[in-house]
Design a protein around this motif. Structure first.
Motif, mmCIF file in Angstrom:
data_model
loop_
_atom_site.group_PDB
_atom_site.id
_atom_site.type_symbol
_atom_site.label_atom_id
_atom_site.label_comp_id
_atom_site.label_asym_id
_atom_site.label_seq_id
_atom_site.Cartn_x
_atom_site.Cartn_y
_atom_site.Cartn_z
ATOM 1 N N ASP A 524 43.504 61.037 17.681
ATOM 2 C CA ASP A 524 42.419 60.938 18.657
ATOM 3 C C ASP A 524 42.522 59.733 19.581
ATOM 4 O OD1 ASP A 524 41.191 63.267 17.688
ATOM 5 O OD2 ASP A 524 40.278 62.130 16.069
ATOM 6 N N ASN A 558 40.483 54.867 24.631
ATOM 7 C CA ASN A 558 39.418 55.185 23.683
ATOM 8 C C ASN A 558 40.007 55.879 22.456
ATOM 9 O OD1 ASN A 558 39.216 58.201 23.826
ATOM 10 N ND2 ASN A 558 38.620 57.808 25.953
ATOM 11 N N ARG A 559 39.210 55.871 21.393
ATOM 12 C CA ARG A 559 39.575 56.583 20.171
ATOM 13 C C ARG A 559 38.315 57.072 19.487
ATOM 14 N NH1 ARG A 559 42.351 54.671 14.437
ATOM 15 N NH2 ARG A 559 42.613 56.786 13.634
ATOM 16 N N GLU A 560 38.363 58.306 18.952
ATOM 17 C CA GLU A 560 37.238 58.878 18.224
ATOM 18 C C GLU A 560 37.398 58.653 16.722
ATOM 19 O OE1 GLU A 560 36.931 62.986 19.231
ATOM 20 O OE2 GLU A 560 35.758 62.595 21.039
ATOM 21 N N GLY A 564 34.430 62.715 15.605
ATOM 22 C CA GLY A 564 33.876 62.614 16.941
ATOM 23 C C GLY A 564 32.500 61.996 17.008
ATOM 24 N N ASP A 565 31.922 61.572 15.870
ATOM 25 C CA ASP A 565 30.582 60.977 15.893
ATOM 26 C C ASP A 565 30.587 59.564 16.457
ATOM 27 O OD1 ASP A 565 29.439 63.233 14.895
ATOM 28 O OD2 ASP A 565 29.344 62.531 12.828
ATOM 29 N N MET A 567 32.863 56.825 19.043
ATOM 30 C CA MET A 567 33.980 56.549 19.950
ATOM 31 C C MET A 567 33.952 55.074 20.336
ATOM 32 S SD MET A 567 34.838 57.927 23.819
ATOM 33 C CE MET A 567 35.437 59.546 23.332
ATOM 34 N N LYS A 569 35.558 52.622 23.169
ATOM 35 C CA LYS A 569 36.131 52.822 24.506
ATOM 36 C C LYS A 569 36.221 51.491 25.235
ATOM 37 C CE LYS A 569 33.606 54.864 27.728
ATOM 38 N NZ LYS A 569 32.957 55.926 28.537
ATOM 39 N N LYS A 590 27.452 59.249 18.314
ATOM 40 C CA LYS A 590 26.989 60.593 18.631
ATOM 41 C C LYS A 590 26.568 61.366 17.380
ATOM 42 C CE LYS A 590 30.465 60.869 22.327
ATOM 43 N NZ LYS A 590 31.598 61.667 22.869
ATOM 44 N N GLU A 596 22.909 60.285 22.231
ATOM 45 C CA GLU A 596 24.092 59.435 22.336
ATOM 46 C C GLU A 596 23.633 57.998 22.562
ATOM 47 O OE1 GLU A 596 27.200 59.069 25.866
ATOM 48 O OE2 GLU A 596 27.622 60.844 24.644
#
Length: 629
Positions: A524, A558-560, A564-565, A567, A569, A590, A596
């Motif tokens: 990611d 960026n990296r998740e 994906g909850d 990130m 950046k 998230k 968000e």
């Protein structure tokens, strides 16, 4: 474009001259590198107008999990691939646009945690299914039952079992065999996001297109005689606090609250009854209202509040053309944040360049029509009413003349609403050997004012401002190489107003170009870097915060995490010539449904006589909450 420099007072000194960079470096960077890359062969792919992804449903059975996506027409390509750490199935749809904002659906099933859908790139919608265990999947496509003007993509999931078979008959592919690679995927396309198909897990991918697959057919819903009405929107609140107080009177805090409500009406199926059989069409009316409040303070205090129609337009599309008529945003160009070709809509510059480019755009009343012949796309825009960039002359920390009051009178000459002040634009695009190309021309007015200071005016010192005409010629390109996306754009302005030390403006031709590289790595990671070059042809030494040749480096990393909850950046911009820098580190949470939360900072570095360094006392921490519905 790089935002126009705005002096905080008339006595700002021009920075000391520095040696020009080596001519060979400028020549290689601006001309030879893009030429060599343009000559590199890449497999061909046809151009295709984007479809609209409007709905997703998640019917579940005991063992099987099905995802149904509703589109305005058949997409050009669909790709699926499996990613690990954590385990996910991703489906990329191109060329496609997502109706409304990014969203997610939780799931109560043994196979998945939930589904997320987002506008991954400008022409790619990505759907991610967070997997609980290993699965086998089948992706198929069909006309929507009961509505031949729409299309559906069905994703079927089953537990991994050696002898089990996926449900339904074996459908025949809609795409020709030449478009399929040996692993069962689609051949490479121009959209940068689609380069991910070669990632880990490609061997598990199976993609099929079917026009008559009935295996996942859901009960036909009753269609209202009045059509369908959809509502969406968001509420955003952001507050900032300066990280260190300066000795001058400053606005240490800022607060912004934005609420946008959007409604979309789609007429019933009988409205398209005259459409020839087998052809797709799409018609809808969209309108949104926005409430926006912006406050700087406490000393001096400045606030603005607006309640207005944000967008409102009629959209009509067929396979040969589409038309959008009303108040809207039209985006040209391939670059992010700094886009020389993107000049149709004005921008909200009251926070300078702190918000993303897409958040700064202001809709215009206009008509846009696109034609889709076999080999290229032709686009035309007509903007009858001029709208300038929104900014403050004084009263806020990012105002043209600074936050402190002054004794200058402002005499602003805004163009009238007659057709002699209208803007016209033409753009043509095509795909050749896997490269997307576009050429454009725009006849418009400058969105930022041309200034002239009259210190001897009988009414007192007066700053005159107007918005002259200009011609803009633009070019764009984009392609992919495995996990890399390469793109660029440039524009020639026959006249661009640039502010001088005396608060007068000089108009000079400018050439502005950008080269960008995207990388989507494992686990990611995403990285984007852009090199910007701006050349001022008739340069004068008293132009503020600009040289004959200006070089900037900007982008994002960026990296998740946590499916994906979360990130992390970092946005960045670097003035290569003068050493100034702007950074925005940010953590985005998230994990709450539709909510968000962002925590970050706006950081400025560099000498005080540079574009970024002049704000070095304005470092701010920010907290932002966005709720989408």
């Amino acid at each position: 474009m790089v935002p126009e420099a705005r002096p905080s007072n008339p006595n700002v000194k021009q920075p000391h001259a520095r040696p020009a960079p080596d001519f060979l470096w400028r020549f290689l960077g601006a001309f030879l590198l893009p030429l060599l890359l343009l000559l590199s062969p890449v497999p061909a792919a046809p151009a295709s107008p984007p479809v609209v992804v409007s709905d997703l449903a998640l019917p579940a059975h005991h063992d099987e999990q099905t995802l149904i996506l509703t589109l305005s027409g058949q997409p050009h390509s669909v790709r699926s691939f499996v990613m690990s750490k954590p385990s996910r199935l991703a489906v990329d749809i191109a060329a496609a646009r997502l109706q409304g904002d990014n969203r997610s659906l939780p799931a109560q099933h043994d196979l998945i945690h939930g589904v997320r859908i987002a506008q991954f790139k400008k022409d790619t919608v990505r759907v991610v299914l967070d997997l609980k265990r290993e699965v086998r999947h089948l992706v198929s496509s069909r006309p929507a039952p009961g509505d031949p003007t729409r299309h559906e993509i069905i994703v079927n999931l089953l537990p991994q079992a050696p002898d089990a078979a996926l449900p339904g008959p074996s459908p025949a592919p809609l795409l020709p065999q030449a478009a399929l690679d040996p692993a069962g995927g689609i051949a490479s396309e121009p959209a940068p996001a689609l380069s991910l198909a070669k990632r880990e897990g490609e061997q598990n991918r199976k993609i099929v297109f079917s026009a008559d697959d009935k295996s996942s057919q859901r009960p036909q819903e009753e269609t209202s005689p009045w059509g369908a009405m959809d509502f969406s929107g968001f509420a955003m609140a952001k507050g900032t606090q300066e990280m260190h107080e300066s000795g001058d009177s400053e606005q240490a805090r800022m607060f912004r609250n934005t609420l946008r409500l959007e409604g979309k009406w789609t007429p019933p199926a009988w409205a398209n009854a005259q459409q020839p059989k087998g052809e797709t069409s799409n018609t809808f009316v969209l309108a949104s209202v926005q409430s926006d409040y912006l406050w700087f303070g406490p000393t001096p205090s400045s606030d603005d509040y607006d309640l207005e129609l944000y967008e409102g337009y009629l959209f009509r599309a067929t396979p040969d053309w589409d038309l959008r008529l009303g108040r809207q945003i039209v985006r040209w160009g391939k670059a992010d944040q700094i886009s020389p070709v993107d000049n149709i809509n004005p921008q909200d510059m009251r926070e300078f360049f702190l918000p993303d480019l897409e958040d700064r755009k202001i809709p215009n009343w206009m008509a846009r029509v696109r034609l889709f012949p076999d080999l290229f796309t032709l686009e035309g825009v007509f903007v009858p009413f001029f709208e300038e960039n929104r900014f403050d002359y004084t009263g806020s920390k990012f105002a043209l003349l600074g936050s402190e009051p002054n004794n200058l009178r402002i005499n602003e000459s805004e163009p009238g609403n007659g057709l002699d002040n209208a803007a016209l634009g033409l753009r043509t695009s095509t795909t050749v050997a896997g490269w997307d190309f576009a050429l454009s021309y725009l006849y418009t007015r400058e969105k930022s004012p041309r200034l002239r200071l009259d210190p001897a005016s009988p009414a007192g010192p007066t700053l005159h401002a107007d918005y002259p005409r200009q011609h803009i010629f633009g070019w764009e390109f984009e392609t992919t190489f495995d996990k890399f996306g390469f793109r660029g754009e440039g524009a020639y302005f026959d006249g661009q107003s640039m502010t001088t030390e005396s608060l007068d403006s000089v108009s000079t031709p400018v050439l502005h170009s950008v080269l960008g590289l995207d990388y989507m790595g494992e686990q990611d990671w995403y990285a984007n870097v852009q090199l910007t070059h701006q050349h001022v042809f008739e340069y004068e030494s008293d132009i503020l915060f600009s040289r004959r040749d200006n070089f900037y480096l900007n982008g994002e990393v960026n990296r998740e995490f946590w499916r994906g909850d979360l990130m992390l950046k970092l946005r960045y911009a670097l003035d290569i010539r003068d050493g100034g820098m702007f950074l925005t580190p940010e953590a985005i949470l998230k994990s709450f449904r539709n909510l968000e939360l962002s925590l970050g900072a706006y950081l400025f570095f560099g000498p005080s006589d540079t574009l970024f360094g002049r704000y070095q006392d304005n470092d701010q921490a920010f907290l932002k909450a966005t709720y989408r519905f």
